[in-house]
Enzyme design. Sequence first.
Site, PDB file in Angstrom:
ATOM      1  N   LYS A  31      10.467   3.213   3.351  1.00 48.92           N
ATOM      2  CA  LYS A  31      10.480   4.666   3.135  1.00 48.92           C
ATOM      3  C   LYS A  31      11.212   5.033   1.852  1.00 48.92           C
ATOM      4  O   LYS A  31      12.171   4.368   1.465  1.00 48.92           O
ATOM      5  CB  LYS A  31      11.184   5.354   4.311  1.00 48.92           C
ATOM      6  CG  LYS A  31      10.446   5.263   5.631  1.00 48.92           C
ATOM      7  CD  LYS A  31       9.313   6.263   5.671  1.00 48.92           C
ATOM      8  CE  LYS A  31       8.706   6.416   7.035  1.00 48.92           C
ATOM      9  NZ  LYS A  31       9.436   7.201   7.993  1.00 48.92           N
TER      10      LYS A  31
ATOM     11  N   LYS B  64       2.215   4.564   1.365  1.00 54.72           N
ATOM     12  CA  LYS B  64       2.179   5.122   2.720  1.00 54.72           C
ATOM     13  C   LYS B  64       1.786   6.595   2.590  1.00 54.72           C
ATOM     14  O   LYS B  64       2.568   7.425   2.136  1.00 54.72           O
ATOM     15  CB  LYS B  64       3.540   4.984   3.398  1.00 54.72           C
ATOM     16  CG  LYS B  64       3.528   5.368   4.860  1.00 54.72           C
ATOM     17  CD  LYS B  64       4.831   4.957   5.535  1.00 54.72           C
ATOM     18  CE  LYS B  64       4.820   5.227   7.030  1.00 54.72           C
ATOM     19  NZ  LYS B  64       4.656   6.624   7.384  1.00 54.72           N
TER      20      LYS B  64
ATOM     21  N   CYS C  31       6.442  47.497  -9.142  1.00 58.77           N
ATOM     22  CA  CYS C  31       5.836  48.810  -9.393  1.00 58.77           C
ATOM     23  C   CYS C  31       6.540  49.950  -8.673  1.00 58.77           C
ATOM     24  O   CYS C  31       6.218  51.113  -8.907  1.00 58.77           O
ATOM     25  CB  CYS C  31       4.365  48.792  -9.008  1.00 58.77           C
ATOM     26  SG  CYS C  31       4.109  48.785  -7.223  1.00 58.77           S
TER      27      CYS C  31
ATOM     28  N   CYS D 272       3.979  44.994  -0.753  1.00 60.48           N
ATOM     29  CA  CYS D 272       3.918  46.162  -1.625  1.00 60.48           C
ATOM     30  C   CYS D 272       2.615  46.894  -1.322  1.00 60.48           C
ATOM     31  O   CYS D 272       1.571  46.266  -1.164  1.00 60.48           O
ATOM     32  CB  CYS D 272       3.931  45.676  -3.070  1.00 60.48           C
ATOM     33  SG  CYS D 272       3.290  46.875  -4.231  1.00 60.48           S
TER      34      CYS D 272
ATOM     35  N   GLU E 190       0.846  -1.204   0.000  1.00 61.87           N
ATOM     36  CA  GLU E 190       0.000   0.000   0.000  1.00 61.87           C
ATOM     37  C   GLU E 190       0.874   1.245   0.000  1.00 61.87           C
ATOM     38  O   GLU E 190       1.899   1.277   0.659  1.00 61.87           O
ATOM     39  CB  GLU E 190      -0.863   0.031   1.283  1.00 61.87           C
ATOM     40  CG  GLU E 190      -1.678  -1.226   1.500  1.00 61.87           C
ATOM     41  CD  GLU E 190      -2.548  -1.150   2.762  1.00 61.87           C
ATOM     42  OE1 GLU E 190      -2.510  -0.102   3.444  1.00 61.87           O
ATOM     43  OE2 GLU E 190      -3.254  -2.133   3.033  1.00 61.87           O
TER      44      GLU E 190
ATOM     45  N   CYS F 186       8.596  47.652  -3.826  1.00 63.89           N
ATOM     46  CA  CYS F 186       8.101  46.584  -4.685  1.00 63.89           C
ATOM     47  C   CYS F 186       8.955  46.534  -5.954  1.00 63.89           C
ATOM     48  O   CYS F 186       9.106  47.553  -6.632  1.00 63.89           O
ATOM     49  CB  CYS F 186       6.652  46.840  -5.046  1.00 63.89           C
ATOM     50  SG  CYS F 186       6.033  45.694  -6.284  1.00 63.89           S
TER      51      CYS F 186
ATOM     52  N   ASP G 285       1.015  10.328   3.329  1.00 57.01           N
ATOM     53  CA  ASP G 285       1.643  11.266   4.264  1.00 57.01           C
ATOM     54  C   ASP G 285       0.602  12.237   4.808  1.00 57.01           C
ATOM     55  O   ASP G 285       0.463  13.362   4.347  1.00 57.01           O
ATOM     56  CB  ASP G 285       2.770  12.018   3.545  1.00 57.01           C
ATOM     57  CG  ASP G 285       3.726  12.649   4.538  1.00 57.01           C
ATOM     58  OD1 ASP G 285       3.571  12.401   5.750  1.00 57.01           O
ATOM     59  OD2 ASP G 285       4.627  13.377   4.095  1.00 57.01           O
TER      60      ASP G 285
ATOM     61  N   TYR H 157      -7.510   2.149   5.629  1.00 58.99           N
ATOM     62  CA  TYR H 157      -6.586   1.049   5.339  1.00 58.99           C
ATOM     63  C   TYR H 157      -6.367   0.106   6.518  1.00 58.99           C
ATOM     64  O   TYR H 157      -5.595  -0.825   6.419  1.00 58.99           O
ATOM     65  CB  TYR H 157      -5.237   1.577   4.841  1.00 58.99           C
ATOM     66  CG  TYR H 157      -4.586   2.599   5.769  1.00 58.99           C
ATOM     67  CD1 TYR H 157      -4.158   2.242   7.036  1.00 58.99           C
ATOM     68  CD2 TYR H 157      -4.427   3.925   5.369  1.00 58.99           C
ATOM     69  CE1 TYR H 157      -3.581   3.166   7.887  1.00 58.99           C
ATOM     70  CE2 TYR H 157      -3.849   4.859   6.216  1.00 58.99           C
ATOM     71  CZ  TYR H 157      -3.432   4.461   7.482  1.00 58.99           C
ATOM     72  OH  TYR H 157      -2.877   5.385   8.314  1.00 58.99           O
TER      73      TYR H 157
ATOM     74  N   CYS I  28      -0.140  48.143  -8.882  1.00 59.20           N
ATOM     75  CA  CYS I  28       0.997  47.248  -9.082  1.00 59.20           C
ATOM     76  C   CYS I  28       0.612  46.189 -10.119  1.00 59.20           C
ATOM     77  O   CYS I  28      -0.350  45.443  -9.907  1.00 59.20           O
ATOM     78  CB  CYS I  28       1.372  46.586  -7.761  1.00 59.20           C
ATOM     79  SG  CYS I  28       2.688  45.382  -7.932  1.00 59.20           S
TER      80      CYS I  28
HETATM   81  S1  IVH Z   1      -0.897   0.627   8.698  1.00 54.16           S
HETATM   82  C1  IVH Z   1      -0.137  -1.126  12.895  1.00 54.16           C
HETATM   83  N1  IVH Z   1      -1.083   1.583   6.274  1.00 54.16           N
HETATM   84  O1  IVH Z   1       2.015   5.407   8.786  1.00 54.16           O
HETATM   85  C2  IVH Z   1       0.135  -0.203  11.794  1.00 54.16           C
HETATM   86  N2  IVH Z   1      -0.231   3.022   7.975  1.00 54.16           N
HETATM   87  O2  IVH Z   1       4.314   4.840  10.728  1.00 54.16           O
HETATM   88  C3  IVH Z   1      -1.059   0.504  11.316  1.00 54.16           C
HETATM   89  N3  IVH Z   1       0.266   5.282   7.181  1.00 54.16           N
HETATM   90  O3  IVH Z   1       0.406   5.649  11.897  1.00 54.16           O
HETATM   91  C4  IVH Z   1      -0.758   1.426  10.233  1.00 54.16           C
HETATM   92  N4  IVH Z   1      -0.341   4.983   5.101  1.00 54.16           N
HETATM   93  O4  IVH Z   1      -0.355   7.243   9.963  1.00 54.16           O
HETATM   94  C5  IVH Z   1      -0.717   1.841   7.541  1.00 54.16           C
HETATM   95  N5  IVH Z   1      -1.368   2.290   4.087  1.00 54.16           N
HETATM   96  C6  IVH Z   1      -1.004   2.547   5.345  1.00 54.16           C
HETATM   97  C7  IVH Z   1      -0.520   3.801   5.753  1.00 54.16           C
HETATM   98  C8  IVH Z   1      -0.124   4.000   7.073  1.00 54.16           C
HETATM   99  C9  IVH Z   1       0.134   5.840   5.989  1.00 54.16           C
HETATM  100  C10 IVH Z   1       0.808   5.969   8.375  1.00 54.16           C
HETATM  101  C11 IVH Z   1      -0.111   5.914   9.562  1.00 54.16           C
HETATM  102  C12 IVH Z   1       0.674   5.193  10.616  1.00 54.16           C
HETATM  103  C13 IVH Z   1       2.083   5.450  10.187  1.00 54.16           C
HETATM  104  C14 IVH Z   1       3.012   4.379  10.717  1.00 54.16           C
END
Ligand code: IVH
Length: 685
Positions: free
Chosen positions: A300, A100, A408, A423, A98, A405, A102, A210, A429
């Site tokens: 990561k 991750k 202008c 400005c 999946e 500015c 942000d 998720y 301007c």
């Molecule tokens: S699973 C037990 N799935 O990443 C773990 N986390 O560092 C449950 N996050 O706290 C989390 N996308 O805020 C999971 N597809 C994803 C995610 C995800 C982002 C974040 C989430 C979590 C942090 C863990």
Amino acid sequence: MQKFSEILDSQYDDLTSPYSDDQYDVIRAIRDLFRVIDKSLPEYTKVGSKPSSAFAKVQHVAPMLSLGNAFADEDVIEFVERVQRFLKLDDVPAIVAEPKIDGLSLSLRYEHGELVRAATRGDGFTGEDVTANVLTIADVPKTLKGKHIPAACELRGEVYMLKQDFLALNKRQEEMGETVFANPRNSAAGSLRQKDVAVTASRPLKFFAYAWGEMSDYPMEEPTQHKMLQWLDHAGFVVNPEITLCHSVDDALAFYRRIGEKRASLPYDIDGVVYKVDRLDYQERLGFVSRSPRWAIAHKFAAEQATTVLEKIDIQVGRTGAMTPVARLQPVTVGGVVVQNATLHNEDYIKGIGNDGEPIRDGVDIREGDTVVVQRAGDVIPQIVSVVMEKRPESAEPYHFPHKCPVCGSHAVREEGEAVWRCTGALICPAQAVERLKHFVSRLAFDIDGLGEKQIELFHERGWVQEPADIFTLKARNAELKLEQLEGYGETSVRNLFAAIDARRTIELHRLIFALGIRHVGEGNAKLLARHYGTLDAFLSAMRAAADAQTEEGNTSEAYQDLDNIAGIGDVVAEAVVEFFAEERNIKALDALLAELTEVLPAEQARRDTAVAGKTVVFTGSLSKFTRDEAKAAAERLGAKVAGSVSKKTDYVVAGEDAGSKLTKAKDLGVTVLTEDEWLALIGN
Ligand code: IVH
């Protein structure tokens, strides 16, 4: 006096700056360390006063854990081998990969399919109750759909903001002189944790589901991660479409590479990939090591940094005149994207001073000619992390932020307590002009039919419309301009356009004030000003008197005091208004505009003799008898206050078709709910 560990405790509840989950874990570790120190050296760790928390605490039934990290392919291979060893499997088990996301994680508790509570992660065990805020997020179902609904469940996922929504929000924030966020995650966190739910409601928050915590029972036989994601989808959640079921480590790593390549073009920020063992019985057996599951890991993306030379610092001027310094860089690739510009935020940032007045980059300033380390924060805005001092040319001079500015030449001001230089050229301007012209014709201002942003851009580019007055002289100049010869225009549309412009030669005072685009003067403040002064003449003579009395030290004139004393108008607004009228060129542009107008209608005074005078009304759902703007205008004319969100103070909620959470809340609070017809009857229509 408070103990340091207690302060760190409250950090979880009262974040002044949003932290990522990883940062949370670091704070938690520091807090634990201080708990030990507090115990052994109690006299040394007392500090300051107690911060308060705006949100109630919520205990998660199942804790919200964090994930272990993998940085290299080998770490992922090891993770899968560990899983196999633990489960004594010969083959690689199915793994769900999946993106991750942000953002910030959120836990949603449903009882018998109804959303009863929403909580932030907090320290993983105790979060904050943000139910009212979460009710405003469209992606979060208030009621679960489908047949298999557990009696109680905590469903989890990520609140986030689309990159484009984040950029647009920042633009709006900047225009209003409000906080600008560093990246979409901070923006999402800041938007969710608002005491005023109406603010959250106005922010475009989104949610991907998720995961889950407590599940009284599973909605399927032999549950797996991917089946649970399907169920979440059917239950009404948004599940990320990129998620892929993998059957080998190679598959999983291929997903990581594919999504890495796609990263820049995805509409939301991701910071890696999460791999999860698919079968839930396997997950159960694997369990946890300290605070992370053995059945999942976060892969990561590498930190995206590169070194390059800062060739020049340019100043960009925005609609409200904010002068933002931009670093022009020798083009460099940062994580697959060519970066040529980086924001330098403001004067202090260049000097090495952060928003809080504390040093950043160890207090090192940034100079033209410096070699700098560039980073893409999240995915959107490149930033300068540090200066390579060994490479600073001897000739490099400290940067002097311009006090004029660059576009202008009008003088620029930096207000007390602000980091931004602006400005003051406002209407003249050129950099601000086109944006201001768009504002001038916008819906709540002059609202001219057939004259939208596109036309303004075109007319401005051709040099036909430089300032508002020019809009009203288009017709007189058309023998020369020949608008009907433009692509997409004909005789009729030009005639209609001129008629629409003529119709606006008569305008309400508050629309005119709003249209000027004075900083901090939105629709609400424009109405306050219009109501207070009543007529254009009264308004202008007061503004001229206040502006004439303006000095570096402040303003002691009666006119200024009167302005400052208007209920709802604070110092910041009053000063911005006077600043506008103190600039000679704004006055000239305004005079030119007024010469073109036929009549500025005096403000209607709020009435006190109607059934709704003094009442607070909320309109919700889709209205069929009138538009929302009409409803608002009518209510305000009759002395009512129109609010965006329902609270105990609301007197009436007027609900149209498909009214959602506001209606539910009104019912919960026992607020009177009216249909459109009932509302019309009440106001005597
Ligand atoms: S699973 C037990 N799935 O990443 C773990 N986390 O560092 C449950 N996050 O706290 C989390 N996308 O805020 C999971 N597809 C994803 C995610 C995800 C982002 C974040 C989430 C979590 C942090 C863990």
